[in-house]
Design a protein around this motif. Structure first.
Motif, PDB file in Angstrom:
ATOM      1  N   VAL A 155     -19.779 -22.112   7.304  1.00  0.00           N
ATOM      2  CA  VAL A 155     -21.081 -22.135   7.628  1.00  0.00           C
ATOM      3  C   VAL A 155     -21.577 -21.670   8.999  1.00  0.00           C
ATOM      4  CG1 VAL A 155     -23.363 -23.533   7.153  1.00  0.00           C
ATOM      5  CG2 VAL A 155     -21.217 -23.995   5.810  1.00  0.00           C
ATOM      6  N   ILE A 156     -22.241 -20.583   8.906  1.00  0.00           N
ATOM      7  CA  ILE A 156     -22.662 -19.986  10.355  1.00  0.00           C
ATOM      8  C   ILE A 156     -24.221 -20.300  10.582  1.00  0.00           C
ATOM      9  CG2 ILE A 156     -22.912 -17.809  11.461  1.00  0.00           C
ATOM     10  CD1 ILE A 156     -20.644 -16.597  10.062  1.00  0.00           C
ATOM     11  N   ILE A 157     -24.403 -20.790  11.568  1.00  0.00           N
ATOM     12  CA  ILE A 157     -25.726 -21.560  11.763  1.00  0.00           C
ATOM     13  C   ILE A 157     -26.420 -20.789  12.967  1.00  0.00           C
ATOM     14  CG2 ILE A 157     -27.090 -23.535  12.288  1.00  0.00           C
ATOM     15  CD1 ILE A 157     -24.385 -25.130  11.205  1.00  0.00           C
ATOM     16  N   ALA A 158     -27.496 -20.448  12.689  1.00  0.00           N
ATOM     17  CA  ALA A 158     -28.352 -19.601  13.729  1.00  0.00           C
ATOM     18  C   ALA A 158     -29.641 -20.232  14.196  1.00  0.00           C
ATOM     19  CB  ALA A 158     -28.578 -18.149  13.407  1.00  0.00           C
ATOM     20  N   VAL A 213     -27.133 -19.993   7.612  1.00  0.00           N
ATOM     21  CA  VAL A 213     -28.148 -20.767   7.592  1.00  0.00           C
ATOM     22  C   VAL A 213     -28.817 -20.366   8.868  1.00  0.00           C
ATOM     23  CG1 VAL A 213     -29.040 -23.239   7.969  1.00  0.00           C
ATOM     24  CG2 VAL A 213     -26.961 -22.858   6.413  1.00  0.00           C
ATOM     25  N   GLY A 214     -29.884 -19.991   8.941  1.00  0.00           N
ATOM     26  CA  GLY A 214     -30.990 -19.623   9.936  1.00  0.00           C
ATOM     27  C   GLY A 214     -32.173 -20.643  10.091  1.00  0.00           C
ATOM     28  N   ARG A 236     -17.811 -11.088   3.331  1.00  0.00           N
ATOM     29  CA  ARG A 236     -18.370 -11.495   1.954  1.00  0.00           C
ATOM     30  C   ARG A 236     -19.610 -12.622   2.298  1.00  0.00           C
ATOM     31  NH1 ARG A 236     -15.056 -13.690  -2.471  1.00  0.00           N
ATOM     32  NH2 ARG A 236     -16.256 -12.460  -3.748  1.00  0.00           N
ATOM     33  N   HIS A 237     -20.723 -12.109   2.193  1.00  0.00           N
ATOM     34  CA  HIS A 237     -21.888 -13.045   2.572  1.00  0.00           C
ATOM     35  C   HIS A 237     -22.308 -13.681   1.160  1.00  0.00           C
ATOM     36  CE1 HIS A 237     -22.318 -10.978   6.517  1.00  0.00           C
ATOM     37  NE2 HIS A 237     -22.332  -9.793   5.823  1.00  0.00           N
ATOM     38  N   LYS A 238     -21.963 -14.661   1.009  1.00  0.00           N
ATOM     39  CA  LYS A 238     -22.166 -15.379  -0.090  1.00  0.00           C
ATOM     40  C   LYS A 238     -23.447 -16.213  -0.242  1.00  0.00           C
ATOM     41  CE  LYS A 238     -19.607 -15.574  -3.049  1.00  0.00           C
ATOM     42  NZ  LYS A 238     -19.135 -14.129  -3.623  1.00  0.00           N
ATOM     43  N   GLY A 239     -24.111 -16.430   0.673  1.00  0.00           N
ATOM     44  CA  GLY A 239     -25.458 -17.104   0.646  1.00  0.00           C
ATOM     45  C   GLY A 239     -26.121 -17.089   2.018  1.00  0.00           C
ATOM     46  N   ILE A 240     -27.672 -16.720   2.197  1.00  0.00           N
ATOM     47  CA  ILE A 240     -28.414 -16.682   3.328  1.00  0.00           C
ATOM     48  C   ILE A 240     -29.392 -17.648   3.255  1.00  0.00           C
ATOM     49  CG2 ILE A 240     -29.229 -15.083   4.814  1.00  0.00           C
ATOM     50  CD1 ILE A 240     -27.630 -12.880   3.321  1.00  0.00           C
ATOM     51  N   PHE A 275     -30.381 -14.142  -0.577  1.00  0.00           N
ATOM     52  CA  PHE A 275     -31.560 -14.710   0.327  1.00  0.00           C
ATOM     53  C   PHE A 275     -32.375 -15.941  -0.275  1.00  0.00           C
ATOM     54  CE2 PHE A 275     -31.003 -10.660   2.513  1.00  0.00           C
ATOM     55  CZ  PHE A 275     -31.008 -10.955   4.052  1.00  0.00           C
ATOM     56  N   PHE A 276     -32.213 -17.001   0.383  1.00  0.00           N
ATOM     57  CA  PHE A 276     -33.201 -18.268  -0.103  1.00  0.00           C
ATOM     58  C   PHE A 276     -34.020 -18.746   0.873  1.00  0.00           C
ATOM     59  CE2 PHE A 276     -29.116 -17.993  -2.226  1.00  0.00           C
ATOM     60  CZ  PHE A 276     -29.514 -17.932  -3.760  1.00  0.00           C
TER      61      PHE A 276
END
Length: 344
Positions: free
Chosen positions: A140-143, A183-184, A216-220, A248-249
């Motif tokens: 999970v990449i968090i910004a 996750v942003g 592979r971007h699976k969820g934003i 995108f969510f």
């Protein structure tokens, strides 16, 4: 012949760098969940890996348009996996990847996390992958937009932080297969965060990034996005594929986010258990372990882009003028929005 020997024959001849590229098949072994995903979603099995890797290496050795490209399995598999083991599509992605690095060296080259500006961004916690994988096994990449001061950092600093993150994580075969959850937290996002970008470059890097970086971007998942700048998300969606657009969510608060993203993967500041500072230190250890590999990527060269097939080439059916006009109109629209923000 081991991957190391192949690399040496292909001029990837820095012995210290080679020692850092594991060429043992055991090091490429992935978890059971990743194996299942690879078989189901990527059509991957041992025979596909061996045949496709052989063909891809042979193509790279004979291709005069490229030079000194890494030939280890770990590197090439990221391109095969993102294109579900289609050789022609993997070849195109490699060429586009090299072209991206050549065209945007101020963003995609010299990927040194110890660069003062980038290191400062990382230390602030602007972008940090969680050490805890989500329920799908993904990193999970968090910004945090609030961690980037637009008066201090440029769009180039921002982009390099992202490229460093992807390149580091893609050295792990598990991440190549399972992809990433993003996750942003956009609390504190202002017009100044957006106007540090040149509109044309912003549009190009979004589109080229999806086509060229084997991720592979699976969820934003975006939370706390100010309504005043939601138009920028609308523009981004016009520059990406429908597949990414559907991933995108948007959430108005952390409680809503937690329904889709396990809080255990998030820092304590977002309702998780691990303090952000501990996540940052953990991430820095990963970056240190891969630093030399990332710096050595600059040895790869693209001498000619003649082998790249663009979407315009594929759709050369007399409608190019229309497509070009639509693209120009989109750029003018976003440029106008940027100018408006500068005066507001």
């Amino acid at each position: 012949m081991t991957s190391t020997k192949v690399l040496c024959n292909y001029h990837w001849n820095n012995d210290e760098i080679l020692k850092k590229i594991p060429d043992d098949e055991e090091d490429l072994t992935v978890s059971e969940i990743a194996q299942k995903v690879a078989r189901k979603e990527l059509r991957e099995d041992k025979m596909a890996r061996e045949q496709c890797l052989h063909n891809l290496k042979s193509w790279l050795r004979k291709n005069d348009d490229v030079g000194n490209v890494r030939l280890d399995d770990r590197f090439l598999l990221r391109f095969l996996r993102v294109k579900k083991f289609s050789i022609p599509m993997a070849q195109q992605t490699i060429l586009k990847y090299l072209n991206l690095r050549k065209t945007f060296p101020h963003m995609a080259a010299n990927l040194d996390y110890l660069d003062p500006k980038v290191n400062s961004l990382i230390s602030n916690g602007y972008l940090v992958p969680s050490p805890i994988r989500d329920k799908h096994g993904r990193r999970v990449i968090i910004a945090f937009s609030s961690k980037l001061n637009p008066k201090v950092y440029t769009s180039h600093d921002m982009a390099r932080a992202h490229f460093i993150t992807y390149e580091t994580l893609l050295e792990d075969p598990e991440n190549q297969i399972l992809g990433f959850t993003h996750v942003g937290d956009f609390s504190g996002l202002t017009a100044a965060h957006i106007t540090i970008w040149n509109p044309t470059e912003f549009a190009r890097i979004i589109k080229w990034g999806e086509q060229s970086v084997p991720v592979r971007h699976k969820g934003i998942h975006l939370v706390n996005l100010p309504s005043s700048v939601k138009w920028i998300l609308d523009f981004v969606k016009t520059r990406v594929s429908s597949k990414i657009k559907d991933r995108f969510f948007i959430y108005s608060n952390l409680k809503e986010l937690h329904k889709q993203v396990d809080p255990a993967c998030l820092p304590a500041e977002m309702g998780g258990k691990i303090p952000l500072k501990d996540m940052i230190e953990s991430w820095k250890r990963e970056l240190a372990a891969k630093r030399d590999l990332l710096l050595a990527l600059d040895d790869m060269k693209l001498f000619s882009d003649r082998g790249i097939i663009s979407s315009r080439d594929r759709n050369n059916n007399g409608n190019n003028d229309k497509g070009t006009n639509v693209y120009a109109a989109q750029l003018e629209s976003i440029a106008g929005s940027f100018r408006k923000l500068e005066f507001d």
